[in-house]
Motif scaffolding. Structure first.
Motif, PDB file in Angstrom:
ATOM      1  N   TYR A   6     -42.387  29.427  82.565  1.00  0.00           N
ATOM      2  CA  TYR A   6     -41.829  28.820  81.345  1.00  0.00           C
ATOM      3  C   TYR A   6     -41.391  27.388  81.646  1.00  0.00           C
ATOM      4  CZ  TYR A   6     -39.543  28.211  76.845  1.00  0.00           C
ATOM      5  OH  TYR A   6     -39.217  27.760  75.585  1.00  0.00           O
ATOM      6  N   VAL A   7     -42.040  26.433  81.034  1.00  0.00           N
ATOM      7  CA  VAL A   7     -41.581  25.038  81.104  1.00  0.00           C
ATOM      8  C   VAL A   7     -41.485  24.540  79.658  1.00  0.00           C
ATOM      9  CG1 VAL A   7     -41.993  22.721  82.028  1.00  0.00           C
ATOM     10  CG2 VAL A   7     -42.819  24.718  83.305  1.00  0.00           C
ATOM     11  N   GLY A   8     -40.274  24.255  79.238  1.00  0.00           N
ATOM     12  CA  GLY A   8     -40.055  23.768  77.879  1.00  0.00           C
ATOM     13  C   GLY A   8     -39.671  22.299  77.915  1.00  0.00           C
ATOM     14  N   ARG A   9     -39.512  21.713  76.748  1.00  0.00           N
ATOM     15  CA  ARG A   9     -39.150  20.286  76.711  1.00  0.00           C
ATOM     16  C   ARG A   9     -38.532  19.907  75.381  1.00  0.00           C
ATOM     17  NH1 ARG A   9     -41.865  18.554  72.246  1.00  0.00           N
ATOM     18  NH2 ARG A   9     -44.090  18.241  72.462  1.00  0.00           N
ATOM     19  N   PHE A  10     -37.786  18.800  75.440  1.00  0.00           N
ATOM     20  CA  PHE A  10     -37.300  18.165  74.223  1.00  0.00           C
ATOM     21  C   PHE A  10     -37.822  16.741  74.301  1.00  0.00           C
ATOM     22  CE2 PHE A  10     -33.615  15.960  72.023  1.00  0.00           C
ATOM     23  CZ  PHE A  10     -34.035  16.295  70.744  1.00  0.00           C
ATOM     24  N   ALA A  11     -38.376  16.245  73.200  1.00  0.00           N
ATOM     25  CA  ALA A  11     -39.096  14.966  73.281  1.00  0.00           C
ATOM     26  C   ALA A  11     -38.697  14.022  72.149  1.00  0.00           C
ATOM     27  CB  ALA A  11     -40.602  15.226  73.254  1.00  0.00           C
ATOM     28  N   PRO A  12     -37.468  13.511  72.167  1.00  0.00           N
ATOM     29  CA  PRO A  12     -37.050  12.625  71.074  1.00  0.00           C
ATOM     30  C   PRO A  12     -37.689  11.238  71.163  1.00  0.00           C
ATOM     31  CG  PRO A  12     -35.344  12.749  72.752  1.00  0.00           C
ATOM     32  CD  PRO A  12     -36.412  13.718  73.168  1.00  0.00           C
ATOM     33  N   ALA A  28     -32.560  24.754  70.118  1.00  0.00           N
ATOM     34  CA  ALA A  28     -33.544  25.848  70.081  1.00  0.00           C
ATOM     35  C   ALA A  28     -34.452  25.800  71.306  1.00  0.00           C
ATOM     36  CB  ALA A  28     -34.363  25.776  68.795  1.00  0.00           C
ATOM     37  N   SER A  29     -34.938  24.618  71.659  1.00  0.00           N
ATOM     38  CA  SER A  29     -35.860  24.565  72.809  1.00  0.00           C
ATOM     39  C   SER A  29     -35.110  24.817  74.107  1.00  0.00           C
ATOM     40  CB  SER A  29     -36.640  23.244  72.846  1.00  0.00           C
ATOM     41  OG  SER A  29     -35.790  22.157  73.032  1.00  0.00           O
ATOM     42  N   TYR A  30     -33.868  24.340  74.187  1.00  0.00           N
ATOM     43  CA  TYR A  30     -33.048  24.574  75.387  1.00  0.00           C
ATOM     44  C   TYR A  30     -32.773  26.077  75.578  1.00  0.00           C
ATOM     45  CZ  TYR A  30     -28.776  24.629  78.251  1.00  0.00           C
ATOM     46  OH  TYR A  30     -27.834  24.904  79.216  1.00  0.00           O
ATOM     47  N   LEU A  31     -32.342  26.725  74.490  1.00  0.00           N
ATOM     48  CA  LEU A  31     -31.988  28.150  74.622  1.00  0.00           C
ATOM     49  C   LEU A  31     -33.224  28.997  74.924  1.00  0.00           C
ATOM     50  CD1 LEU A  31     -29.411  28.585  71.712  1.00  0.00           C
ATOM     51  CD2 LEU A  31     -28.949  28.303  74.158  1.00  0.00           C
ATOM     52  N   ASP A  32     -34.334  28.646  74.281  1.00  0.00           N
ATOM     53  CA  ASP A  32     -35.553  29.428  74.509  1.00  0.00           C
ATOM     54  C   ASP A  32     -35.968  29.326  75.988  1.00  0.00           C
ATOM     55  OD1 ASP A  32     -37.497  31.088  73.067  1.00  0.00           O
ATOM     56  OD2 ASP A  32     -38.953  29.597  73.753  1.00  0.00           O
ATOM     57  N   ALA A  33     -35.819  28.130  76.555  1.00  0.00           N
ATOM     58  CA  ALA A  33     -36.174  27.941  77.972  1.00  0.00           C
ATOM     59  C   ALA A  33     -35.190  28.672  78.885  1.00  0.00           C
ATOM     60  CB  ALA A  33     -36.190  26.450  78.306  1.00  0.00           C
ATOM     61  N   ARG A  34     -33.911  28.447  78.650  1.00  0.00           N
ATOM     62  CA  ARG A  34     -32.903  29.032  79.553  1.00  0.00           C
ATOM     63  C   ARG A  34     -32.873  30.562  79.455  1.00  0.00           C
ATOM     64  NH1 ARG A  34     -33.310  24.884  82.552  1.00  0.00           N
ATOM     65  NH2 ARG A  34     -31.838  23.180  82.246  1.00  0.00           N
ATOM     66  N   ALA A  35     -33.122  31.080  78.240  1.00  0.00           N
ATOM     67  CA  ALA A  35     -33.103  32.544  78.076  1.00  0.00           C
ATOM     68  C   ALA A  35     -34.225  33.179  78.877  1.00  0.00           C
ATOM     69  CB  ALA A  35     -33.237  32.903  76.594  1.00  0.00           C
ATOM     70  N   THR A 186     -45.328  24.795  78.949  1.00  0.00           N
ATOM     71  CA  THR A 186     -45.928  26.065  78.527  1.00  0.00           C
ATOM     72  C   THR A 186     -45.458  26.460  77.125  1.00  0.00           C
ATOM     73  OG1 THR A 186     -44.110  27.310  79.500  1.00  0.00           O
ATOM     74  CG2 THR A 186     -46.059  26.925  80.910  1.00  0.00           C
ATOM     75  N   HIS A 187     -44.269  25.988  76.726  1.00  0.00           N
ATOM     76  CA  HIS A 187     -43.702  26.386  75.438  1.00  0.00           C
ATOM     77  C   HIS A 187     -43.128  25.163  74.721  1.00  0.00           C
ATOM     78  CE1 HIS A 187     -43.824  30.138  77.670  1.00  0.00           C
ATOM     79  NE2 HIS A 187     -43.690  30.788  76.531  1.00  0.00           N
ATOM     80  N   VAL A 188     -43.638  24.908  73.532  1.00  0.00           N
ATOM     81  CA  VAL A 188     -43.118  23.810  72.715  1.00  0.00           C
ATOM     82  C   VAL A 188     -42.309  24.438  71.580  1.00  0.00           C
ATOM     83  CG1 VAL A 188     -43.736  21.925  71.146  1.00  0.00           C
ATOM     84  CG2 VAL A 188     -45.059  22.279  73.258  1.00  0.00           C
ATOM     85  N   VAL A 189     -41.050  24.042  71.474  1.00  0.00           N
ATOM     86  CA  VAL A 189     -40.217  24.477  70.344  1.00  0.00           C
ATOM     87  C   VAL A 189     -39.710  23.186  69.689  1.00  0.00           C
ATOM     88  CG1 VAL A 189     -38.114  25.710  69.651  1.00  0.00           C
ATOM     89  CG2 VAL A 189     -39.559  26.634  71.482  1.00  0.00           C
ATOM     90  N   ALA A 274     -24.922  31.978  74.036  1.00  0.00           N
ATOM     91  CA  ALA A 274     -26.132  31.697  73.251  1.00  0.00           C
ATOM     92  C   ALA A 274     -27.394  31.946  74.075  1.00  0.00           C
ATOM     93  CB  ALA A 274     -26.096  30.257  72.743  1.00  0.00           C
ATOM     94  N   ILE A 275     -27.347  31.625  75.353  1.00  0.00           N
ATOM     95  CA  ILE A 275     -28.521  31.868  76.222  1.00  0.00           C
ATOM     96  C   ILE A 275     -28.729  33.378  76.341  1.00  0.00           C
ATOM     97  CG2 ILE A 275     -29.364  31.730  78.617  1.00  0.00           C
ATOM     98  CD1 ILE A 275     -27.851  28.970  78.780  1.00  0.00           C
ATOM     99  N   GLU A 276     -27.646  34.083  76.607  1.00  0.00           N
ATOM    100  CA  GLU A 276     -27.776  35.534  76.815  1.00  0.00           C
ATOM    101  C   GLU A 276     -28.233  36.271  75.555  1.00  0.00           C
ATOM    102  OE1 GLU A 276     -24.012  36.688  78.503  1.00  0.00           O
ATOM    103  OE2 GLU A 276     -24.430  35.484  80.296  1.00  0.00           O
ATOM    104  N   HIS A 277     -27.873  35.733  74.390  1.00  0.00           N
ATOM    105  CA  HIS A 277     -28.197  36.444  73.142  1.00  0.00           C
ATOM    106  C   HIS A 277     -29.336  35.804  72.365  1.00  0.00           C
ATOM    107  CE1 HIS A 277     -24.217  37.889  74.207  1.00  0.00           C
ATOM    108  NE2 HIS A 277     -24.552  38.997  73.549  1.00  0.00           N
ATOM    109  N   TRP A 278     -29.989  34.824  72.966  1.00  0.00           N
ATOM    110  CA  TRP A 278     -31.022  34.087  72.217  1.00  0.00           C
ATOM    111  C   TRP A 278     -32.127  35.021  71.728  1.00  0.00           C
ATOM    112  CZ3 TRP A 278     -32.218  30.101  69.454  1.00  0.00           C
ATOM    113  CH2 TRP A 278     -33.532  29.718  69.267  1.00  0.00           C
ATOM    114  N   SER A 279     -32.439  34.883  70.441  1.00  0.00           N
ATOM    115  CA  SER A 279     -33.528  35.675  69.878  1.00  0.00           C
ATOM    116  C   SER A 279     -34.336  34.767  68.957  1.00  0.00           C
ATOM    117  CB  SER A 279     -32.930  36.846  69.087  1.00  0.00           C
ATOM    118  OG  SER A 279     -33.881  37.323  68.181  1.00  0.00           O
ATOM    119  N   ILE A 280     -35.536  34.446  69.382  1.00  0.00           N
ATOM    120  CA  ILE A 280     -36.362  33.563  68.536  1.00  0.00           C
ATOM    121  C   ILE A 280     -36.824  34.332  67.300  1.00  0.00           C
ATOM    122  CG2 ILE A 280     -38.676  33.950  69.541  1.00  0.00           C
ATOM    123  CD1 ILE A 280     -38.873  30.762  69.501  1.00  0.00           C
TER     124      ILE A 280
END
Ligand code: GLU
Length: 300
Positions: A6-12, A28-35, A186-189, A274-280
């Motif tokens: 899992y490699v996520g990103r934020f791209a402002p 959203a992208s942070y939690l999805d990655a960390r979860a 690997t994952h774009v949110v 939030a990381i522990e309970h993250w549900s996309i």
């Protein structure tokens, strides 16, 4: 060690400061990655100097830190990779998958956003050229983790689109497709306002033999007048005070149902919960979540 699957990103883009809509995408992208015990990278999409705001890149990074959203590794600046994007553009030109186009905006106005291929067989007249990539027979489908199955046909939807601008700047589609691949994303949110870009980025990744990522597009917010929160309509920059009320609010809008006592938790505790309970799966797919439907903790 982070899970390499899992490699996520934020791209402002540093065309303005982060506003609440951007915070939602970052969270959203942070939690999805960390979860998923993945890594979360920060990329600054600084490819449009005429629209950039002085100091915004640094300010964006300070704001993310202030909200407890710490990224892995060093910040990736797209402006440092122009030559690599140019090489990709030249490769597409050499393979006759792309071509120069000097059509003017005025000439294209009648076609409502779908390029009719006027320069496919060569340009006429003079003037600076953009570079367009050919879209022949390009039905693209992908399963969006939030929005469900998406079907596009680029040839019919947009026609050949721009990958290099007339003012000699790389276009967002090419830079994003390239960097997502080079950074091993690997994952774009990100916000659903970018969902129409996804088939173009997948198309470019296929042409360039890059690996595709999975995508999830979160709803965008509208302000009290029903317009999308964006820098263009002057959404307020995120406040620099206590970050917790806005984070809590972001979690609520993302369908995470934080329990009321968390309002008093420390920032790191709130994020850990939030990381522990993250549900996309519970992120609402609605294209618009009106901030007027809930009470925002500040005037967005
Ligand atoms: N830089 C783009 C923006 O701020 C987003 C890029 C992306 O997430 O692909 O709108």
């Amino acid at each position: 060690m982070a899970d390499p699957s899992y490699v996520g990103r934020f791209a402002p883009s540093p065309t303005g400061l982060l506003h609440f809509g951007s915070l939602l995408a970052a969270v959203a992208s942070y939690l999805d990655a960390r979860a998923q015990k993945g890594s979360w990278l920060l990329r600054i999409d600084d490819i449009d100097p005429p629209r950039e705001q002085a100091g915004a890149s640094d300010q964006i990074q300070r704001t993310l830190e202030h909200y407890g959203l710490h990224w892995d590794g060093s910040t990736h600046y797209q402006s440092l990779h122009t030559e690599r994007y140019r090489d990709l553009r030249d490769q597409l030109l050499r393979r006759s998958l792309a071509y120069p186009c000097n059509c003017s905006r005025k000439q294209l106005a009648a076609y409502h956003g779908r390029y009719p291929g006027l320069c496919r067989n060569g340009t006429s007249g003079t003037g600076a050229c953009a570079i367009r990539v050919r879209c022949d027979n390009t039905p693209t489908s992908f399963i969006d983790r939030i929005q469900g199955v998406q079907h596009y046909d680029l040839a019919a939807d947009s026609g050949d689109y721009v990958i290099w601008r007339k003012d000699d700047l790389v276009a967002y589609q090419l830079a994003a497709a390239a960097d997502d691949a080079w950074q091993g994303i690997t994952h774009v949110v990100r916000g659903v306002d970018l969902i129409d870009s996804t088939p173009r980025q997948i198309h470019l990744q296929q042409l360039l033999d890059f690996k595709a990522a999975s995508y999830g597009h979160i709803p965008v917010l509208v302000n009290s007048s029903g317009r999308k929160l964006s820098k263009q309509n002057f959404a307020r920059p995120l406040p620099t005070g206590d970050p917790r009320p806005l984070l809590y609010f972001a979690l609520e809008l993302l369908g995470q149902e934080p329990y009321p006592e968390l309002r008093d938790a420390r920032l790191d505790e709130l994020l850990q919960w939030a990381i522990e309970h993250w549900s996309i799966a519970t992120v609402p797919p609605l294209v618009e979540v009106s901030v007027t439907a809930v009470t925002p903790p500040f005037d967005v």
